[in-house]
Design an enzyme around this catalytic site. Structure first.
Site, short mmCIF file in Angstrom:
data_model
loop_
_atom_site.label_atom_id
_atom_site.label_comp_id
_atom_site.label_asym_id
_atom_site.label_seq_id
_atom_site.Cartn_x
_atom_site.Cartn_y
_atom_site.Cartn_z
N TYR A 159 16.73 29.43 8.28
CA TYR A 159 15.40 29.98 8.50
C TYR A 159 15.94 29.61 10.32
O TYR A 159 16.01 29.35 11.42
CB TYR A 159 14.57 29.52 7.80
CG TYR A 159 14.64 29.71 6.63
CD1 TYR A 159 13.97 30.78 6.46
CD2 TYR A 159 14.64 28.86 5.81
CE1 TYR A 159 14.26 31.38 4.87
CE2 TYR A 159 14.31 28.72 4.70
CZ TYR A 159 14.06 29.93 4.10
OH TYR A 159 14.14 30.32 2.87
N LYS A 180 1.10 -1.10 0.07
CA LYS A 180 -0.55 -0.10 0.06
C LYS A 180 0.88 1.83 -0.29
O LYS A 180 1.93 1.61 0.47
CB LYS A 180 -1.01 -0.11 1.39
CG LYS A 180 -0.15 -0.08 2.91
CD LYS A 180 -0.90 -0.01 3.57
CE LYS A 180 0.20 -0.17 5.21
NZ LYS A 180 -1.30 0.12 6.05
#
Length: 356
Positions: free
Chosen positions: A253, A35
């Protein structure tokens, strides 16, 4: 030149991991769970390494059809069953095995006339409280399905919530025993954790998922380190820049990391838009130029920074392993507060996948 990030998938390792699963459950047949696009490895990629499986288990009807069209003639199990009655025509045409977990699905099966009898997996809610019939309702559901002439093999299925935890499977196995008393047919209970650690659950079919891809169901690599299982995927990239950051300089950042002395910092062509966890903190393990080191500062959309103090020979173009044989995906996931399941399935489509 393309961006240097690439996910390399080793189909031979996948086949080896399947063999290890069989050694843990020698009396059971194996549903290989593919899956989420083969846990992010690519359905078209992983099915080649799993040719010796007994069956494939997945969610998406389209992916089931793809496997049939590629030539797979063995069983295919739809783990969430069908979503509307119209899906039954496709299930019948492509000879798929479906999970049944709700009354409306039984009614839809009752109304259909398939070309040949269908194999059905009846799901018991034994404590996960997600899908399935309650212990009280299951016998009636079983009888309803068993009465249908177009139901071939009826298998009792359940899913463990705690198989990788100290609580284990005993409580849920007790529910399975009570609900299944007097119901003759195969059992399919064991997920990855139960396949490895709870042999009494194996029954006729096991459903390994994450362990086929070489990560731990508990999220702790050490739990499977001695098993012989290996990572199937190596996510790798390169250094695209090297900075000399003076003492007191801040990285990335928000300037989350400040260096206390002049520091060599590498810039890697990989960021959260590639599937690397945005919340991975400073100190997350990474391999640069064959040396284990760590990330520095915040992960950007397309790049991340690494500490090169332990990698004196590293330069632009040096190889970087984000996860793989040397840095396990479970280690990266644990550092970022998530699981290997999420990182695998979140690999971005823009990352090239190479089969080796």
């Amino acid at each position: 030149m393309p961006r240097p990030i690439v996910a390399k998938v080793d189909s031979a390792v996948l086949a080896s991991n399947l063999s290890i699963v069989r050694r843990h459950a020698p009396q059971a047949q194996v549903w290989s769970v593919v899956k989420a696009n083969g846990y992010g490895h690519g359905l078209n990629t992983v099915w080649q390494g799993l040719q010796q499986t007994d069956g494939f288990a997945l969610l998406d009807l389209h992916e089931a059809v793809v496997l049939r069209e590629k030539g797979w003639r063995g069983p295919i199990l739809l783990l969430e069953g069908f979503f509307q009655p119209a899906d039954l025509a496709v299930i019948d045409r492509y000879r798929l095995t479906t999970v049944v977990h709700s009354d409306w699905q039984i009614e839809a099966l009752r109304r259909m006339t398939p070309r040949a009898p269908l194999d059905i997996y009846l799901k018991l809610n034994s404590g996960m409280n997600r899908l399935g019939f309650s212990e009280r309702a299951l016998p009636g559901a079983w009888q309803s399905l068993n009465a249908l002439k177009h139901v071939a093999t009826l298998t009792l299925m359940s899913h463990f919530a705690y198989a990788d935890m100290p609580e284990g499977v005993e409580g849920q196995m007790a529910v399975v025993a009570r609900a299944g008393e007097g119901l003759t047919g195969p059992r399919c209970l064991a997920n990855s954790a139960a396949t490895l650690w709870h042999p009494a659950t194996h029954g006729q079919w096991v459903r390994p998922g994450i362990i086929l891809y070489g990560a731990s169901p508990s999220g702790n690599w050490q739990d499977i380190a001695a098993s012989g299982l290996r990572p199937v995927m190596t996510l790798q990239s390169e250094l695209i820049a090297v900075q000399s950051v003076p003492a007191g300089g801040r990285i990335g950042y928000g300037g989350r990391h400040r260096v206390s002395e002049t520091h060599r910092v590498g810039v890697v062509a990989c960021g959260y838009a590639d599937g690397y966890p945005r919340h991975a903190p400073t100190g997350t393990p990474i391999l640069v130029d064959g040396v284990r080191t760590s990330t520095l500062g915040a992960v950007s959309m397309d790049m991340l920074m690494v500490d090169l103090q332990l990698c004196p020979k590293a330069r632009i173009g040096s190889a970087v392993e984000l996860w793989g044989d040397h840095v396990k995906i479970d280690e990266v996931a644990a550092s970022a507060g998530t699981l290997g399941y999420e990182l695998m399935s979140a690999l971005a489509p823009r990352v090239t996948v190479q089969i080796r």
